[in-house]
Design a protein around this motif. Structure first.
Motif, PDB file in Angstrom:
ATOM      1  N   TYR A  90       0.841  -1.191   0.000  1.00 22.25           N
ATOM      2  CA  TYR A  90       0.000   0.000   0.000  1.00 22.25           C
ATOM      3  C   TYR A  90       0.880   1.247   0.000  1.00 22.25           C
ATOM      4  CZ  TYR A  90      -3.774  -3.221   1.108  1.00 22.25           C
ATOM      5  OH  TYR A  90      -4.672  -4.262   1.058  1.00 22.25           O
ATOM      6  N   TRP A  91       0.420   2.270  -0.712  1.00 24.11           N
ATOM      7  CA  TRP A  91       1.224   3.490  -0.811  1.00 24.11           C
ATOM      8  C   TRP A  91       1.495   4.102   0.558  1.00 24.11           C
ATOM      9  CZ3 TRP A  91       3.613   3.365  -5.012  1.00 24.11           C
ATOM     10  CH2 TRP A  91       3.014   3.070  -6.225  1.00 24.11           C
ATOM     11  N   GLU A  92       0.573   3.948   1.491  1.00 22.54           N
ATOM     12  CA  GLU A  92       0.769   4.518   2.823  1.00 22.54           C
ATOM     13  C   GLU A  92       1.924   3.847   3.566  1.00 22.54           C
ATOM     14  OE1 GLU A  92      -2.605   1.798   5.138  1.00 22.54           O
ATOM     15  OE2 GLU A  92      -3.036   3.876   4.579  1.00 22.54           O
ATOM     16  N   GLN A  93       2.331   2.657   3.110  1.00 21.65           N
ATOM     17  CA  GLN A  93       3.473   1.976   3.720  1.00 21.65           C
ATOM     18  C   GLN A  93       4.800   2.417   3.113  1.00 21.65           C
ATOM     19  OE1 GLN A  93       1.984  -1.975   2.559  1.00 21.65           O
ATOM     20  NE2 GLN A  93       1.858  -2.491   4.740  1.00 21.65           N
ATOM     21  N   VAL A  94       4.754   3.035   1.935  1.00 22.29           N
ATOM     22  CA  VAL A  94       5.968   3.357   1.184  1.00 22.29           C
ATOM     23  C   VAL A  94       6.550   4.689   1.653  1.00 22.29           C
ATOM     24  CG1 VAL A  94       6.933   3.771  -1.104  1.00 22.29           C
ATOM     25  CG2 VAL A  94       5.090   2.091  -0.805  1.00 22.29           C
ATOM     26  N   ASN A  95       7.831   4.672   1.931  1.00 17.74           N
ATOM     27  CA  ASN A  95       8.537   5.898   2.300  1.00 17.74           C
ATOM     28  C   ASN A  95       9.318   6.475   1.118  1.00 17.74           C
ATOM     29  OD1 ASN A  95       9.637   7.788   4.470  1.00 17.74           O
ATOM     30  ND2 ASN A  95      11.534   6.936   3.636  1.00 17.74           N
ATOM     31  N   SER A  96       9.872   5.591   0.287  1.00 17.26           N
ATOM     32  CA  SER A  96      10.633   6.068  -0.875  1.00 17.26           C
ATOM     33  C   SER A  96      10.639   5.005  -1.965  1.00 17.26           C
ATOM     34  CB  SER A  96      12.068   6.423  -0.492  1.00 17.26           C
ATOM     35  OG  SER A  96      12.776   5.284  -0.028  1.00 17.26           O
ATOM     36  N   VAL A  97      10.809   5.483  -3.181  1.00 18.03           N
ATOM     37  CA  VAL A  97      10.956   4.621  -4.351  1.00 18.03           C
ATOM     38  C   VAL A  97      12.347   4.840  -4.919  1.00 18.03           C
ATOM     39  CG1 VAL A  97      10.185   4.209  -6.718  1.00 18.03           C
ATOM     40  CG2 VAL A  97       8.504   4.583  -4.916  1.00 18.03           C
ATOM     41  N   VAL A  98      13.072   3.766  -5.110  1.00 22.03           N
ATOM     42  CA  VAL A  98      14.421   3.846  -5.677  1.00 22.03           C
ATOM     43  C   VAL A  98      14.413   3.135  -7.026  1.00 22.03           C
ATOM     44  CG1 VAL A  98      16.859   3.298  -5.386  1.00 22.03           C
ATOM     45  CG2 VAL A  98      15.476   3.900  -3.396  1.00 22.03           C
ATOM     46  N   SER A  99      14.700   3.889  -8.057  1.00 25.11           N
ATOM     47  CA  SER A  99      14.717   3.348  -9.418  1.00 25.11           C
ATOM     48  C   SER A  99      16.145   3.382  -9.936  1.00 25.11           C
ATOM     49  CB  SER A  99      13.798   4.180 -10.321  1.00 25.11           C
ATOM     50  OG  SER A  99      13.780   3.665 -11.630  1.00 25.11           O
ATOM     51  N   ARG A 100      16.662   2.214 -10.321  1.00 28.10           N
ATOM     52  CA  ARG A 100      18.044   2.123 -10.784  1.00 28.10           C
ATOM     53  C   ARG A 100      18.093   1.732 -12.250  1.00 28.10           C
ATOM     54  NH1 ARG A 100      18.170  -0.106  -5.617  1.00 28.10           N
ATOM     55  NH2 ARG A 100      19.617   0.921  -4.182  1.00 28.10           N
ATOM     56  N   LYS A 101      19.004   2.378 -12.956  1.00 32.45           N
ATOM     57  CA  LYS A 101      19.215   2.062 -14.367  1.00 32.45           C
ATOM     58  C   LYS A 101      20.711   1.956 -14.604  1.00 32.45           C
ATOM     59  CE  LYS A 101      18.536   3.964 -18.989  1.00 32.45           C
ATOM     60  NZ  LYS A 101      17.988   5.100 -19.765  1.00 32.45           N
ATOM     61  N   GLU A 102      21.132   0.831 -15.192  1.00 31.46           N
ATOM     62  CA  GLU A 102      22.567   0.603 -15.414  1.00 31.46           C
ATOM     63  C   GLU A 102      22.776  -0.060 -16.768  1.00 31.46           C
ATOM     64  OE1 GLU A 102      26.317  -1.889 -13.454  1.00 31.46           O
ATOM     65  OE2 GLU A 102      24.313  -1.996 -12.569  1.00 31.46           O
ATOM     66  N   ARG A 103      23.523   0.616 -17.619  1.00 32.62           N
ATOM     67  CA  ARG A 103      23.868   0.027 -18.910  1.00 32.62           C
ATOM     68  C   ARG A 103      25.153  -0.779 -18.754  1.00 32.62           C
ATOM     69  NH1 ARG A 103      22.635   5.102 -20.461  1.00 32.62           N
ATOM     70  NH2 ARG A 103      24.722   5.642 -21.123  1.00 32.62           N
ATOM     71  N   ARG A 104      25.110  -2.035 -19.169  1.00 35.86           N
ATOM     72  CA  ARG A 104      26.261  -2.931 -19.069  1.00 35.86           C
ATOM     73  C   ARG A 104      26.967  -3.029 -20.417  1.00 35.86           C
ATOM     74  NH1 ARG A 104      25.844  -6.712 -14.783  1.00 35.86           N
ATOM     75  NH2 ARG A 104      25.201  -5.542 -12.933  1.00 35.86           N
ATOM     76  N   TYR A 105      28.313  -3.095 -20.362  1.00 33.80           N
ATOM     77  CA  TYR A 105      29.127  -3.219 -21.576  1.00 33.80           C
ATOM     78  C   TYR A 105      30.084  -4.387 -21.421  1.00 33.80           C
ATOM     79  CZ  TYR A 105      27.407   1.408 -22.801  1.00 33.80           C
ATOM     80  OH  TYR A 105      26.583   2.469 -23.103  1.00 33.80           O
ATOM     81  N   ARG A 106      30.432  -5.000 -22.537  1.00 33.14           N
ATOM     82  CA  ARG A 106      31.380  -6.097 -22.521  1.00 33.14           C
ATOM     83  C   ARG A 106      32.768  -5.564 -22.219  1.00 33.14           C
ATOM     84  NH1 ARG A 106      27.920  -7.152 -26.798  1.00 33.14           N
ATOM     85  NH2 ARG A 106      26.767  -9.122 -26.634  1.00 33.14           N
ATOM     86  N   ALA A 107      33.528  -6.333 -21.457  1.00 31.83           N
ATOM     87  CA  ALA A 107      34.886  -5.918 -21.115  1.00 31.83           C
ATOM     88  C   ALA A 107      35.791  -6.015 -22.334  1.00 31.83           C
ATOM     89  CB  ALA A 107      35.428  -6.784 -19.984  1.00 31.83           C
ATOM     90  N   ASP A 108      36.848  -5.216 -22.329  1.00 28.20           N
ATOM     91  CA  ASP A 108      37.819  -5.246 -23.420  1.00 28.20           C
ATOM     92  C   ASP A 108      38.680  -6.503 -23.280  1.00 28.20           C
ATOM     93  OD1 ASP A 108      40.483  -2.977 -24.526  1.00 28.20           O
ATOM     94  OD2 ASP A 108      39.624  -4.784 -25.408  1.00 28.20           O
ATOM     95  N   ASN A 109      38.587  -7.388 -24.264  1.00 26.84           N
ATOM     96  CA  ASN A 109      39.368  -8.627 -24.238  1.00 26.84           C
ATOM     97  C   ASN A 109      40.566  -8.569 -25.179  1.00 26.84           C
ATOM     98  OD1 ASN A 109      37.648  -9.935 -22.388  1.00 26.84           O
ATOM     99  ND2 ASN A 109      36.183 -10.355 -24.032  1.00 26.84           N
ATOM    100  N   GLY A 110      41.037  -7.382 -25.461  1.00 25.35           N
ATOM    101  CA  GLY A 110      42.179  -7.235 -26.346  1.00 25.35           C
ATOM    102  C   GLY A 110      41.808  -6.812 -27.753  1.00 25.35           C
ATOM    103  N   ASP A 111      40.533  -6.947 -28.100  1.00 30.93           N
ATOM    104  CA  ASP A 111      40.058  -6.528 -29.412  1.00 30.93           C
ATOM    105  C   ASP A 111      39.491  -5.126 -29.280  1.00 30.93           C
ATOM    106  OD1 ASP A 111      38.936  -6.106 -31.846  1.00 30.93           O
ATOM    107  OD2 ASP A 111      37.886  -8.034 -31.965  1.00 30.93           O
ATOM    108  N   ASN A 112      40.258  -4.132 -29.693  1.00 29.64           N
ATOM    109  CA  ASN A 112      39.871  -2.744 -29.497  1.00 29.64           C
ATOM    110  C   ASN A 112      38.571  -2.393 -30.200  1.00 29.64           C
ATOM    111  OD1 ASN A 112      42.116  -2.143 -27.917  1.00 29.64           O
ATOM    112  ND2 ASN A 112      43.388  -1.735 -29.716  1.00 29.64           N
ATOM    113  N   GLU A 113      38.279  -3.091 -31.311  1.00 35.16           N
ATOM    114  CA  GLU A 113      37.061  -2.790 -32.045  1.00 35.16           C
ATOM    115  C   GLU A 113      35.820  -3.191 -31.261  1.00 35.16           C
ATOM    116  OE1 GLU A 113      37.211  -4.565 -35.854  1.00 35.16           O
ATOM    117  OE2 GLU A 113      38.858  -3.315 -36.581  1.00 35.16           O
ATOM    118  N   LYS A 114      35.956  -4.177 -30.360  1.00 36.63           N
ATOM    119  CA  LYS A 114      34.815  -4.653 -29.589  1.00 36.63           C
ATOM    120  C   LYS A 114      34.832  -4.162 -28.150  1.00 36.63           C
ATOM    121  CE  LYS A 114      34.060  -8.836 -32.339  1.00 36.63           C
ATOM    122  NZ  LYS A 114      33.928 -10.307 -32.310  1.00 36.63           N
ATOM    123  N   ALA A 115      35.802  -3.300 -27.832  1.00 37.59           N
ATOM    124  CA  ALA A 115      35.896  -2.791 -26.473  1.00 37.59           C
ATOM    125  C   ALA A 115      34.667  -1.947 -26.155  1.00 37.59           C
ATOM    126  CB  ALA A 115      37.161  -1.961 -26.307  1.00 37.59           C
TER     127      ALA A 115
END
Length: 316
Positions: free
Chosen positions: A126-151
């Protein structure tokens, strides 16, 4: 502006469980059934079949002059068992769906079986129970494995929404991901629509109360990183004790990073400063408790319009 694929996630029928919750009218409801694709399940099933077939062929037709050792057979058996376990996990996951009902008085989340429709787990907040809303957004990328074109290649965007009580305990947590680096309309999964629906209703409840507080006590404080504060007053916005008068407030919204930019219109900027977004205070509302309230609060409190993009709260 409505997203082109919102219809495949929108729920028209209310849950039978809502009758006993007193949550009131359903404002928005979304379902992730459309994201339960069978493609991966079918592909992995073929992998299992090919592996089993390969093992059987090797057992029936060992290389000439060479017999399969016990170790070889154990390794083959382990590979097959491992693939079967993964297949069963994928099968179980594809059968589990979830939906959310955003109502006048709160939120109902349910997990149910894809085929049977039977609810296996649910949570009512119930909204009366809620004190705060935390919304997280995170863009993930592949690590550089030595191939600079795919870094730093884009991998996916993770979205998390938490409803917290007054003591900081999580009452409801939604998680999900989508493959949409630049947040183009029509390229989201259900999690984006569910998160935005909760944010919109929470803002509809809280923003009028916050406006009333500013008008009454002349202050509303939002903690920022590194101990800084953003203070909203009747005179304007104080960014780290620097006042932007209410008639000079300029607001920009960068949806990709969910960042709010505040600028004083009385401060002139040259071309370089405009290009680099200098002389601006940037507030990333992602991960910020009640950060989703900041933009609609500023708009309603000072009557300002976005200078660059449409508000996220007007997007369906």
């Amino acid at each position: 502006m409505a997203s082109p694929n919102i219809d495949k996630y929108t729920l028209a029928e209310p849950s039978p469980l809502l009758a006993d919750t007193h949550l009131g009218e359903v404002i928005e409801a979304y379902d992730n059934k459309a994201d339960r694709s069978r493609g991966c399940l079918i592909a992995w099933g073929l992998v299992v079949l090919l592996t089993v077939g390969g093992v059987i062929y090797m057992l029936c037709n060992p290389p000439q002059g060479q017999g399969l050792t016990t170790t070889d057979m154990l390794i083959a058996a382990a590979v097959v068992v491992g693939e079967i376990i993964v297949y069963l996990l994928l099968l179980s996951s594809s059968r589990r769906c979830q939906r959310i009902f955003v109502c006048r008085e709160g939120v109902q989340w349910e997990r149910y079986g894809r085929s049977s429709g039977a609810v296996t787990k649910f949570r009512t907040v119930y909204w009366e129970q809620v004190n705060s809303v935390v919304s997280r957004k995170e863009r993930r990328y592949r690590a550089d494995n030595g191939d600079n074109e795919k870094a730093n290649d884009y991998k996916r965007t993770l979205r998390t929404l938490e409803l917290l009580d007054a003591t900081g305990n999580t009452m409801l947590k939604l998680t999900g991901h989508y493959y949409n680096e630049s947040d183009k309309a029509g390229h989201f999964t259900w999690i984006w629509y569910a998160v935005k629906a909760v944010e919109r209703q929470w803002a509809a409840i809280c923003v009028p109360l916050m406006v009333q507080q500013v008008e009454t006590v002349n202050e509303m404080v939002f903690p920022l990183k590194k101990g800084k504060l953003l203070r909203l007053t009747g005179e304007g916005i104080y960014c780290d004790d620097r006042l932007i008068a209410r008639n000079n407030i300029v607001v920009s919204w960068f949806a990709v990073d969910e960042t709010l930019a505040l600028r004083d219109a009385s401060q002139r900027r040259n071309m370089l400063q405009r290009t680099l977004n200098l002389k601006e205070t940037h507030v990333r509302v992602s991960t910020m408790p009640n950060g989703c309230l900041l933009l609609p609060l500023i708009q309603q409190l000072y009557g300002v319009q976005l200078s660059n993009e449409q508000s996220m709260f007007s997007i369906n």
